[in-house]
Design a protein around this motif. Sequence first.
Motif, PDB file in Angstrom:
ATOM      1  N   ARG A  94      33.887  34.991  40.214  1.00  0.00           N
ATOM      2  CA  ARG A  94      34.723  36.025  39.622  1.00  0.00           C
ATOM      3  C   ARG A  94      34.635  37.266  40.498  1.00  0.00           C
ATOM      4  O   ARG A  94      33.559  37.824  40.687  1.00  0.00           O
ATOM      5  N   ALA A  95      35.786  37.689  41.030  1.00  0.00           N
ATOM      6  CA  ALA A  95      35.877  38.918  41.821  1.00  0.00           C
ATOM      7  C   ALA A  95      36.363  40.016  40.876  1.00  0.00           C
ATOM      8  O   ALA A  95      37.448  39.915  40.310  1.00  0.00           O
ATOM      9  N   THR A  96      35.544  41.058  40.711  1.00  0.00           N
ATOM     10  CA  THR A  96      35.884  42.159  39.813  1.00  0.00           C
ATOM     11  C   THR A  96      36.037  43.441  40.626  1.00  0.00           C
ATOM     12  O   THR A  96      35.128  43.819  41.362  1.00  0.00           O
ATOM     13  N   PHE A  97      37.188  44.080  40.484  1.00  0.00           N
ATOM     14  CA  PHE A  97      37.485  45.325  41.195  1.00  0.00           C
ATOM     15  C   PHE A  97      37.245  46.501  40.247  1.00  0.00           C
ATOM     16  O   PHE A  97      37.248  46.331  39.031  1.00  0.00           O
ATOM     17  N   ASP A  98      37.060  47.700  40.801  1.00  0.00           N
ATOM     18  CA  ASP A  98      36.758  48.848  39.945  1.00  0.00           C
ATOM     19  C   ASP A  98      37.996  49.471  39.311  1.00  0.00           C
ATOM     20  O   ASP A  98      37.902  50.444  38.564  1.00  0.00           O
ATOM     21  N   GLU A  99      39.164  48.912  39.606  1.00  0.00           N
ATOM     22  CA  GLU A  99      40.403  49.339  38.956  1.00  0.00           C
ATOM     23  C   GLU A  99      41.389  48.185  39.002  1.00  0.00           C
ATOM     24  O   GLU A  99      41.172  47.184  39.681  1.00  0.00           O
ATOM     25  N   LEU A 157      44.271  33.836  47.925  1.00  0.00           N
ATOM     26  CA  LEU A 157      43.205  33.172  48.683  1.00  0.00           C
ATOM     27  C   LEU A 157      42.951  33.838  50.030  1.00  0.00           C
ATOM     28  O   LEU A 157      41.820  33.872  50.504  1.00  0.00           O
ATOM     29  N   GLY A 158      43.997  34.375  50.647  1.00  0.00           N
ATOM     30  CA  GLY A 158      43.861  35.026  51.939  1.00  0.00           C
ATOM     31  C   GLY A 158      43.042  36.309  51.884  1.00  0.00           C
ATOM     32  O   GLY A 158      42.693  36.871  52.922  1.00  0.00           O
ATOM     33  N   SER A 159      42.721  36.778  50.685  1.00  0.00           N
ATOM     34  CA  SER A 159      41.915  37.990  50.519  1.00  0.00           C
ATOM     35  C   SER A 159      40.428  37.724  50.705  1.00  0.00           C
ATOM     36  O   SER A 159      39.647  38.675  50.819  1.00  0.00           O
ATOM     37  N   PHE A 160      40.036  36.467  50.728  1.00  0.00           N
ATOM     38  CA  PHE A 160      38.619  36.115  50.686  1.00  0.00           C
ATOM     39  C   PHE A 160      38.222  35.212  51.849  1.00  0.00           C
ATOM     40  O   PHE A 160      39.046  34.502  52.421  1.00  0.00           O
ATOM     41  N   THR A 161      36.933  35.213  52.140  1.00  0.00           N
ATOM     42  CA  THR A 161      36.332  34.238  53.040  1.00  0.00           C
ATOM     43  C   THR A 161      35.122  33.647  52.325  1.00  0.00           C
ATOM     44  O   THR A 161      34.538  34.283  51.441  1.00  0.00           O
ATOM     45  N   LEU A 162      34.758  32.459  52.711  1.00  0.00           N
ATOM     46  CA  LEU A 162      33.601  31.792  52.131  1.00  0.00           C
ATOM     47  C   LEU A 162      32.477  31.811  53.163  1.00  0.00           C
ATOM     48  O   LEU A 162      32.644  31.347  54.289  1.00  0.00           O
ATOM     49  N   THR A 163      31.343  32.387  52.792  1.00  0.00           N
ATOM     50  CA  THR A 163      30.182  32.446  53.673  1.00  0.00           C
ATOM     51  C   THR A 163      29.199  31.380  53.215  1.00  0.00           C
ATOM     52  O   THR A 163      28.861  31.313  52.027  1.00  0.00           O
ATOM     53  N   THR A 164      28.758  30.540  54.148  1.00  0.00           N
ATOM     54  CA  THR A 164      27.880  29.419  53.803  1.00  0.00           C
ATOM     55  C   THR A 164      26.612  29.456  54.651  1.00  0.00           C
ATOM     56  O   THR A 164      26.560  30.118  55.686  1.00  0.00           O
ATOM     57  N   SER A 165      25.602  28.736  54.189  1.00  0.00           N
ATOM     58  CA  SER A 165      24.390  28.552  54.983  1.00  0.00           C
ATOM     59  C   SER A 165      24.026  27.076  55.009  1.00  0.00           C
ATOM     60  O   SER A 165      24.450  26.305  54.150  1.00  0.00           O
ATOM     61  N   ASN A 166      23.244  26.726  56.013  1.00  0.00           N
ATOM     62  CA  ASN A 166      22.784  25.348  56.197  1.00  0.00           C
ATOM     63  C   ASN A 166      23.963  24.396  56.204  1.00  0.00           C
ATOM     64  O   ASN A 166      24.955  24.646  56.865  1.00  0.00           O
ATOM     65  N   SER A 167      23.904  23.311  55.425  1.00  0.00           N
ATOM     66  CA  SER A 167      24.990  22.326  55.450  1.00  0.00           C
ATOM     67  C   SER A 167      25.963  22.479  54.287  1.00  0.00           C
ATOM     68  O   SER A 167      26.840  21.639  54.098  1.00  0.00           O
ATOM     69  N   ALA A 168      25.829  23.563  53.494  1.00  0.00           N
ATOM     70  CA  ALA A 168      26.739  23.770  52.359  1.00  0.00           C
ATOM     71  C   ALA A 168      28.153  24.043  52.867  1.00  0.00           C
ATOM     72  O   ALA A 168      28.349  24.809  53.807  1.00  0.00           O
ATOM     73  N   PHE A 209      33.756  43.417  50.769  1.00  0.00           N
ATOM     74  CA  PHE A 209      32.542  43.297  49.965  1.00  0.00           C
ATOM     75  C   PHE A 209      31.840  42.003  50.358  1.00  0.00           C
ATOM     76  O   PHE A 209      32.447  40.932  50.302  1.00  0.00           O
ATOM     77  N   THR A 210      30.583  42.134  50.784  1.00  0.00           N
ATOM     78  CA  THR A 210      29.853  40.954  51.249  1.00  0.00           C
ATOM     79  C   THR A 210      28.482  40.833  50.592  1.00  0.00           C
ATOM     80  O   THR A 210      27.588  40.202  51.138  1.00  0.00           O
ATOM     81  N   THR A 236      23.730  27.662  50.704  1.00  0.00           N
ATOM     82  CA  THR A 236      24.301  28.649  49.788  1.00  0.00           C
ATOM     83  C   THR A 236      25.776  28.871  50.088  1.00  0.00           C
ATOM     84  O   THR A 236      26.242  28.676  51.212  1.00  0.00           O
ATOM     85  N   LEU A 237      26.499  29.295  49.047  1.00  0.00           N
ATOM     86  CA  LEU A 237      27.898  29.707  49.149  1.00  0.00           C
ATOM     87  C   LEU A 237      27.995  31.116  48.588  1.00  0.00           C
ATOM     88  O   LEU A 237      27.420  31.409  47.537  1.00  0.00           O
ATOM     89  N   ARG A 238      28.734  31.979  49.295  1.00  0.00           N
ATOM     90  CA  ARG A 238      28.999  33.328  48.785  1.00  0.00           C
ATOM     91  C   ARG A 238      30.457  33.641  49.078  1.00  0.00           C
ATOM     92  O   ARG A 238      30.962  33.379  50.166  1.00  0.00           O
ATOM     93  N   LEU A 239      31.148  34.237  48.115  1.00  0.00           N
ATOM     94  CA  LEU A 239      32.533  34.644  48.284  1.00  0.00           C
ATOM     95  C   LEU A 239      32.545  36.088  48.767  1.00  0.00           C
ATOM     96  O   LEU A 239      31.962  36.967  48.133  1.00  0.00           O
ATOM     97  N   ASP A 240      33.198  36.332  49.911  1.00  0.00           N
ATOM     98  CA  ASP A 240      33.307  37.682  50.469  1.00  0.00           C
ATOM     99  C   ASP A 240      34.753  38.137  50.429  1.00  0.00           C
ATOM    100  O   ASP A 240      35.671  37.344  50.676  1.00  0.00           O
ATOM    101  N   LEU A 241      34.955  39.431  50.156  1.00  0.00           N
ATOM    102  CA  LEU A 241      36.271  40.054  50.186  1.00  0.00           C
ATOM    103  C   LEU A 241      36.492  40.620  51.579  1.00  0.00           C
ATOM    104  O   LEU A 241      35.651  41.363  52.101  1.00  0.00           O
ATOM    105  N   LYS A 242      37.610  40.249  52.201  1.00  0.00           N
ATOM    106  CA  LYS A 242      37.925  40.774  53.538  1.00  0.00           C
ATOM    107  C   LYS A 242      38.122  42.285  53.470  1.00  0.00           C
ATOM    108  O   LYS A 242      38.558  42.825  52.448  1.00  0.00           O
ATOM    109  N   SER A 243      37.833  42.966  54.575  1.00  0.00           N
ATOM    110  CA  SER A 243      37.926  44.430  54.592  1.00  0.00           C
ATOM    111  C   SER A 243      39.328  44.940  54.923  1.00  0.00           C
ATOM    112  O   SER A 243      39.620  46.115  54.691  1.00  0.00           O
ATOM    113  N   SER A 244      40.191  44.085  55.448  1.00  0.00           N
ATOM    114  CA  SER A 244      41.553  44.537  55.758  1.00  0.00           C
ATOM    115  C   SER A 244      42.490  43.334  55.775  1.00  0.00           C
ATOM    116  O   SER A 244      42.057  42.188  55.820  1.00  0.00           O
TER     117      SER A 244
END
Length: 195
Positions: free
Chosen positions: A12-17, A24-35, A86-87, A62-70
Amino acid sequence: TPRVGAGIVVFRATFDESVAGVDLGSFTLTTSNSAVGTLASTVSVGGSATDVAVRDVSGDGTLRLDLKSSGTGIRDSAGNSISNGFTAGEQFTVDTVAPTISAMANQTTAEDTASGPIGFVVQDSSAPAAEITVAAASSNLDLVRNSGIVLGGTGSNRTVTVTPLRDQSGVTTITLSATDPSGNTGTGSFTVTVT
């Protein structure tokens, strides 16, 4: 960190307004190891929150959802684009690999005599050995009841002792099952011959 198995994870991506233009193009998926995983869909759950589904989740890490900066197309109600990404969001620990149980030699014991304790090792690529639960079952309940199998040890180093029923002889296969906190199960087995 929440643990997940194979399949789908929803962030869940929550913005302050209230915002528009989240896709989907707003995000990237950051992974570690073989995830690994694939960004699959977005669903608005209110003006300031969007659920992002990740499918085909597999591996260990691990998987983490990051919001692109531009370049996201996300705008507030005044038409302003987001100014930074947001990372530092929630990470999910992905665990789809079963624990392993070391090989155990087949055993022979005299009638009315316990076999063991027999040592074995449990290991898991993402969970501490202390978090692995081990269960045991006999294939021949007329020779060894499940209650006649006693597990011991801690951490990676475990033991099993097998006690046959009185005045019985024959062969049984003892199957050990090791389950990690994500529900992945690995097995190992050996035979006990009672003479």
